[in-house]
Design a protein around this motif. Structure first.
Motif, short mmCIF file in Angstrom:
data_model
loop_
_atom_site.label_atom_id
_atom_site.label_comp_id
_atom_site.label_asym_id
_atom_site.label_seq_id
_atom_site.Cartn_x
_atom_site.Cartn_y
_atom_site.Cartn_z
N VAL A 102 -7.12 10.79 4.69
CA VAL A 102 -6.27 9.62 4.50
C VAL A 102 -6.52 9.05 3.11
O VAL A 102 -7.66 8.77 2.72
N SER A 103 -5.44 8.87 2.34
CA SER A 103 -5.52 8.25 1.02
C SER A 103 -4.68 6.99 1.04
O SER A 103 -3.52 7.01 1.47
N CYS A 104 -5.26 5.88 0.57
CA CYS A 104 -4.53 4.62 0.50
C CYS A 104 -4.71 4.03 -0.90
O CYS A 104 -5.85 3.85 -1.36
N ILE A 105 -3.60 3.75 -1.55
CA ILE A 105 -3.61 3.16 -2.89
C ILE A 105 -2.94 1.79 -2.81
O ILE A 105 -1.85 1.66 -2.25
N PRO A 150 0.81 -1.21 0.00
CA PRO A 150 0.00 0.00 0.00
C PRO A 150 0.85 1.27 0.00
O PRO A 150 1.97 1.31 0.53
N GLU A 151 0.28 2.30 -0.61
CA GLU A 151 0.85 3.63 -0.59
C GLU A 151 -0.11 4.52 0.21
O GLU A 151 -1.29 4.60 -0.09
N LEU A 152 0.42 5.17 1.23
CA LEU A 152 -0.41 5.91 2.18
C LEU A 152 0.01 7.38 2.21
O LEU A 152 1.20 7.69 2.26
N ARG A 153 -0.98 8.24 2.16
CA ARG A 153 -0.76 9.68 2.36
C ARG A 153 -1.77 10.18 3.38
O ARG A 153 -2.94 9.76 3.38
#
Length: 681
Positions: free
Chosen positions: A625-628, A571-574
């Protein structure tokens, strides 16, 4: 001899086979690095002298701790009772040399004959060493006891047998001399529920009813000493464990136990216990500053400050001054004082005295002062009675929304004396202004039937809260008038110059609004139409909420997406707080049951750059919160979640758990982000 700083910490570095069996990547080495770095980052002079680790089963984790904690040169690196068992998971690091034991060598090991379930795969036991501070000898017994799995008191009989084994080991070491138990510190994850939510009664059976002879000699340090005087209530329950699948479930499982003071001429006591490291494991570190008992050296023995006779200043001067002489009996001795009423207080001290303030519900995080008040700002009648002409003229002013402690110690950590002064503000002058606390109703200092001070003006003060974005917003002061008279409110700047038109109101309430971006200092003054009227209050409300980074902050993988295999999710988290990015990172091996490694530390580091020395971060709009979850170059499950600030109907402190479904063409997953929001900076 100097006081002893000691820590016990269950670091959750499980055996490699456990990670493999659970379909997880082995991250124990990385966790151990974060544990060691957190210890090394503690403020100078506050690091533990002795550290007892639990659950260091993993060899990579052990090597990381040994390598990084090189300043603690006396070690117990590993304990194991036979070649076919896991090791005990116990390590001990000490800055003090181990003394030779009567039983031979520097370490006495006793392994338990009773264990159950998967605990039986490990070399469960107790290690015992002795050092020469703060007594010669000080006996340190470190252990990790049988866990419960299905229910709170499961295997309580096994733990009782293990307590008996510890008692036998200490009795053997002491050759039957029970007086030496007064020098004992037993510490570790004892796996007995000691928190208010416990229901089984095991704590009472062990510690109060002496179901094992060990606790004829020892007692639970937190329960005995970490509470206000003249009560057994525990405003700070000392929680040390968090369940990441159900984070609302927090427990007290980690202990430091000390000799009973009534069984010897003296005893070691924990002068202060606290839990500073809360993000590196599923347990928090438990620490203590230990010294021989002396009068008033623990919270439970604190001097009740408000019981002291105040300086009398005459009519219309309700602010009070109380002074107490302090004696520091031993190297590093503490003196505790307790103030049982919320309010605004300035603390002055003689030059050789250092002090910190703690709310009764939080013995770990000190209260930050709002300003400095100098003696010359105070009325002559108030300070005329000071008995110490060398008193530091600069005092620290605090606004305390609940009862609190003052923890004092000598600047040189040597035996000595000192003096401490407490001034309670009641608003008769700008220097004695009453501090306004967010979302708290504060009473004015107007006496009935006579003037307040010389001009019958009640002074309040407030510093507008900082937010990470600095966006302007309204701050509202609601004045409640329970009388039939009129009260007039004025806003003034730090120079006491009026900045807005006055606002007046009769019976009922009215508002004064200040537009703020952060750090603006304001006075609010009240003037009444007649000295016959009193009982006015001020309530300050704000749209600002705070992300509390003193509390656990983590992302947990409840169920990884796609095929369940070690390292499958990447996962990529911002994360943004009011449009300001506070985290941007990638995790290359997320598995079910794991937490994003180093997330809390990375967020704290980012905040430290943006807002130095801030642990509670103000915001007004949202935590975003953004999760890709990328998969072979195609983004699956790209989503954004919004975490709102506290609403007026919510409690003052709320744990936010954000459920994060992760969409995947093979199998959907689920993450959860946990954080704590509060109304108070």
């Amino acid at each position: 001899m100097p006081a002893l700083r000691i820590m016990t910490f269950n670091v959750q570095a499980l055996p490699l086979v456990v990670a493999v069996a659970g379909g997880q990547s082995d991250d124990s080495g990385e966790r151990a690095r974060r544990v060691a770095d957190a210890i090394l980052s503690l403020p100078a002079g506050t690091e533990p002298d002795v550290i007892a680790f639990n659950e260091v089963f993993n060899d990579d984790a052990r090597e990381e701790l040994l390598s990084r904690l090189s300043g603690w040169s006396n070690r117990v690196e590993k304990m194991v009772d036979d070649q076919f068992a896991w090791n005990a998971g116990l390590m001990l690091f000490s800055r003090y040399t181990f003394l030779p034991l009567r039983t031979g060598g520097p370490l006495y090991e006793r392994y338990y004959s009773s264990s159950a379930d998967t605990d039986a795969l490990a070399s469960k036991g107790v290690g015992i060493v002795q050092i020469e501070t703060p007594t010669r000898p000080t006996t340190i017994a470190f252990t990790h006891m049988q866990a419960s799995y299905a229910s709170e008191d499961e295997y309580s009989e096994v733990r009782r047998d293990q307590f008996d084994a510890i008692n036998e080991a200490l009795t053997d070491l002491f050759a039957g001399d029970d007086s030496l138990f007064s020098n004992v510190i037993l510490l570790g994850d004892l796996n007995v529920r000691g928190d208010p939510a416990a229901t089984s009664g095991e704590w009472g059976s062990v510690f109060e009813n002496s179901s094992t002879p060990l606790f004829d000699h020892l007692l639970d340090g937190w329960r005995q000493y970490m509470h206000p005087p003249a009560t057994n209530l525990q405003p700070d329950p000392g929680l040390t464990n968090i369940n990441f699948e159900n984070p609302a479930q927090r427990q007290r499982l980690d202990y430091m136990c000390f000799g009973r003071p009534d069984r010897a001429d003296f005893a070691l006591v924990p002068q202060h216990m606290f839990t500073r490291l809360r993000s590196q494991s599923d347990h928090f570190s438990l620490e203590a500053v230990v010294q021989r008992f002396s009068e008033n050296c623990t919270p439970s023995e604190a001097i009740e400050f408000l019981a002291l006779t105040p300086t009398s200043t005459g009519p219309g001067q309700p602010s009070t001054l109380r002074q107490r002489e302090l004696t520091f009996a031993f190297d590093g001795s503490y003196q505790w004082l307790f103030v049982g009423e919320p309010g605004t207080y300035t603390v002055f001290a003689s030059p050789d005295v250092l002090f910190d303030l703690y709310f009764q519900s939080n013995l770990t995080d000190r209260i930050y002062r709002i300003d400095v008040t100098v003696l010359e700002q105070l009325p002559d009648a108030l300070v005329a009675g000071l008995r110490d002409s060398t008193m530091d003229p600069r005092g620290s002013t605090f606004v305390c929304r609940e009862p609190f402690f003052v923890a004092a110690r000598h600047r040189t950590a040597e035996p000595g004396t000192g003096s401490i002064v407490l001034v309670e503000h009641r608003g008769e002058t700008p220097g004695l202004a009453i501090g306004l606390e967010l979302h708290t109703t504060i009473s004015s200092g107007f006496p009935s039937g006579q003037k307040l001070g010389t001009d019958d003006v009640c002074w309040f003060r407030a510093t507008m809260p900082r937010t990470i974005s600095g966006v302007a917003r309204p701050e509202t002061f609601t004045i409640q008038n329970p009388t039939n008279g009129t009260v007039t409110a004025r806003l003034r700047d730090a120079a006491q110059v009026e900045t807005d038109s006055p606002t007046s109101g009769g019976h009922g309430e009215f508002e004064v609004v200040k537009t703020a971006t952060g750090d603006e200092f304001v006075y609010l003054t009240l003037e009444r139409s007649s000295v016959k009227h009193s009982g006015f209050t001020v309530t300050w409300t704000s749209p600002v909420s705070y992300l509390d980074l003193n509390k656990p902050f983590f992302l947990f993988v409840n169920d990884e997406s796609g095929v369940d295999s070690p390292g499958a999710d990447e996962p990529e988290l911002r994360i943004w707080l009011d449009t300001i990015e506070i985290f941007n990172g990638t995790w290359d091996d997320a598995d079910t049951g794991e937490r994003w490694p180093g997330l809390a530390e990375a967020v704290r580091a980012r905040i430290a750059l943006l807002m130095p020395a801030v642990s509670k971060v103000g915001f007004t709009k949202e935590l975003l919160v953004s999760c890709i979850e990328p998969d072979t170059g195609i983004a699956h499950g790209s989503q954004v979640w919004v975490i709102a600030p506290l609403s007026p109907s919510e409690l003052d402190t709320v744990d936010r758990v954000t459920n994060m479904p992760i969409v995947d063409p093979v199998k959907d997953g689920r993450y959860s982000l946990w954080c704590t929001l509060t109304r108070f900076p």
